[in-house]
Enzyme design. Structure first.
Site, short mmCIF file in Angstrom:
data_model
loop_
_atom_site.label_atom_id
_atom_site.label_comp_id
_atom_site.label_asym_id
_atom_site.label_seq_id
_atom_site.Cartn_x
_atom_site.Cartn_y
_atom_site.Cartn_z
N ASP A 153 43.31 47.51 32.98
CA ASP A 153 44.78 48.10 31.83
C ASP A 153 44.61 49.68 32.84
O ASP A 153 45.09 50.25 32.42
CB ASP A 153 43.60 48.38 30.98
CG ASP A 153 43.86 46.98 29.89
OD1 ASP A 153 44.58 46.32 30.62
OD2 ASP A 153 42.32 47.15 29.87
N HIS A 181 49.55 42.29 32.41
CA HIS A 181 50.10 43.18 32.72
C HIS A 181 51.57 43.31 32.41
O HIS A 181 52.00 42.38 32.07
CB HIS A 181 50.65 42.58 34.35
CG HIS A 181 49.25 42.54 34.73
ND1 HIS A 181 48.85 41.96 36.10
CD2 HIS A 181 48.19 42.86 35.06
CE1 HIS A 181 47.21 41.58 36.74
NE2 HIS A 181 47.33 42.67 35.69
N ARG A 213 31.13 22.46 39.19
CA ARG A 213 31.60 21.35 40.18
C ARG A 213 32.49 20.57 39.49
O ARG A 213 32.49 18.76 39.52
CB ARG A 213 31.18 20.65 41.27
CG ARG A 213 31.54 21.43 42.83
CD ARG A 213 30.46 23.36 42.64
NE ARG A 213 29.23 22.90 42.74
CZ ARG A 213 28.28 22.89 43.53
NH1 ARG A 213 28.49 22.40 44.25
NH2 ARG A 213 27.25 23.53 42.58
#
Ligand code: IMP
Ligand code: MG
Length: 332
Positions: free
Chosen positions: A13, A43, A137
């Protein structure tokens, strides 16, 4: 410069989105490629009063000319990404690596119910559990998703060949240095490293391909979620100073402290920064809101910038003085 990596210097931020958007537009950047964790990032870019909020697409989307890519190290929430592609009409210039990990509803459930993750104060977006499954995995990848098939491209190959041929590439990091799994305030951190080296790895470029590393520092420090924050102000004092902010993903109130020179110096080291951007100078020095020339700044603001430069040993090349994309002092 052909390849610039942009990362956050504190706890996220810092205003990376605005800086990335400004540079992408100004430099007519060919490619913006996102590294970082995933949709836990938020964003915001403001152009002519219109707010663009993204969690998956690179913030450079506001530059119509720029191709938008997501590197294989990044986790994808398919619904969030498809929604952003639709809202911002970026279908013909969005590209996703087949090896991106996929967040599913079990990851989100775990992120919002696990007591340990609650204690840390995660964003609840499923990124930690998805990265855990990836390490085990057993996570699904973008190549397994029918909905993403039309966007799949070999991102490391495109990015490397573009740099080789002299095209300009912006590599967008997310979160901030002290949220790094390795270098942050463990266990109050995100689920992987987020320093410049990791962001490069996320998009498949080696250290020799990078021309500039820009660390973005905010004129004060904020932190959302739990974990240490040196010099933390009380809520009342934060309000008095006008530093109150809310998380763009979670809506949570951000905790605040004054600019921290020690953290800034360490961040410069950990990221091998070559450039620094300083954001929200106008919040600390309201008289300087909207200024576009360094010489026009108040003596107090100049002194503050000079002190930062002295302490970190780098020029503050870009200074944000307001919300709008061009509320900027560009000294590059
Ligand atoms: P997670 O990344 O959702 O697992 O959350 C771990 C910690 O990182 C929490 O303190 C979050 O608030 C913080 N965090 C994650 N992403 C961001 C971000 O983009 N900005 C600010 N804080 C973040
Ligand atoms: Mg954010």
């Amino acid at each position: 410069m052909p390849c610039t990596v942009i990362v956050g210097g504190f706890f996220g931020d810092e205003g990376k989105g605005k800086i990335v958007a400004y540079l992408a537009k100004k430099d007519k950047v060919d490619i913006a490629v996102r590294g970082g964790v995933g949709p836990n990032a938020g964003h915001t870019v403001v152009i002519n009063g219109k707010k663009y909020k993204t969690r998956m697409l690179p913030s450079a989307l506001v530059s119509n000319y720029t191709k938008l890519m997501i590197g294989p190290g990044v986790l994808i929430n398919v619904n969030v990404l498809l929604e952003e592609i639709k809202n911002f009409s970026t279908k013909d210039r969005t590209f996703v690596d087949p090896q991106c990990g996929i967040i599913d509803s079990t990851h989100i459930d775990k992120d919002t119910s696990d007591p340990n993750l609650k204690r840390i104060g995660t964003t609840g977006t499923g990124t930690g559990p998805a990265n855990a499954d990836r390490a085990l995995r057993k996570a699904f990848l973008a190549r397994d998703s029918f909905e993403l098939s039309e966007y799949l491209q070999d991102i490391p190959n495109i990015v490397n060949s573009s740099i080789e041929s002299g095209k300009s590439v912006l590599v967008e990091g997310t979160q901030g240095t002290f949220l790094s799994l390795y270098h942050g305030t463990y266990p109050y951190v995100t689920s992987k490293d987020v320093t410049a080296s990791a962001i490069c790895s996320d998009v498949g470029i080696g250290p020799k391909k990078v021309s500039e590393v820009m660390v973005v520092l905010k004129a004060y420090v904020t932190r959302v979620g739990s974990g240490p924050l040196v010099g933390e102000l009380g809520q009342e004092e934060t309000t008095l100073k006008g530093w109150t902010e809310y998380g763009s993903v979670t809506g949570r109130l951000r905790r605040a402290s004054p600019f921290n020179f020690e953290l800034a110096k360490r961040s410069i080291m950990l990221n091998s920064a070559t450039q620094v951007a300083l954001t929200k100078l106008d919040i600390v020095f309201p008289a300087d809101a909207g200024k576009k020339e360094f010489n026009g700044l108040s003596p107090e603001a100049k002194k503050f910038v000079n002190k930062i430069e002295e302490e970190i040993g780098l020029k503050v090349a870009v200074i944000g003085t307001g919300q709008e994309i061009d509320d900027i002092i560009d000294r590059k």
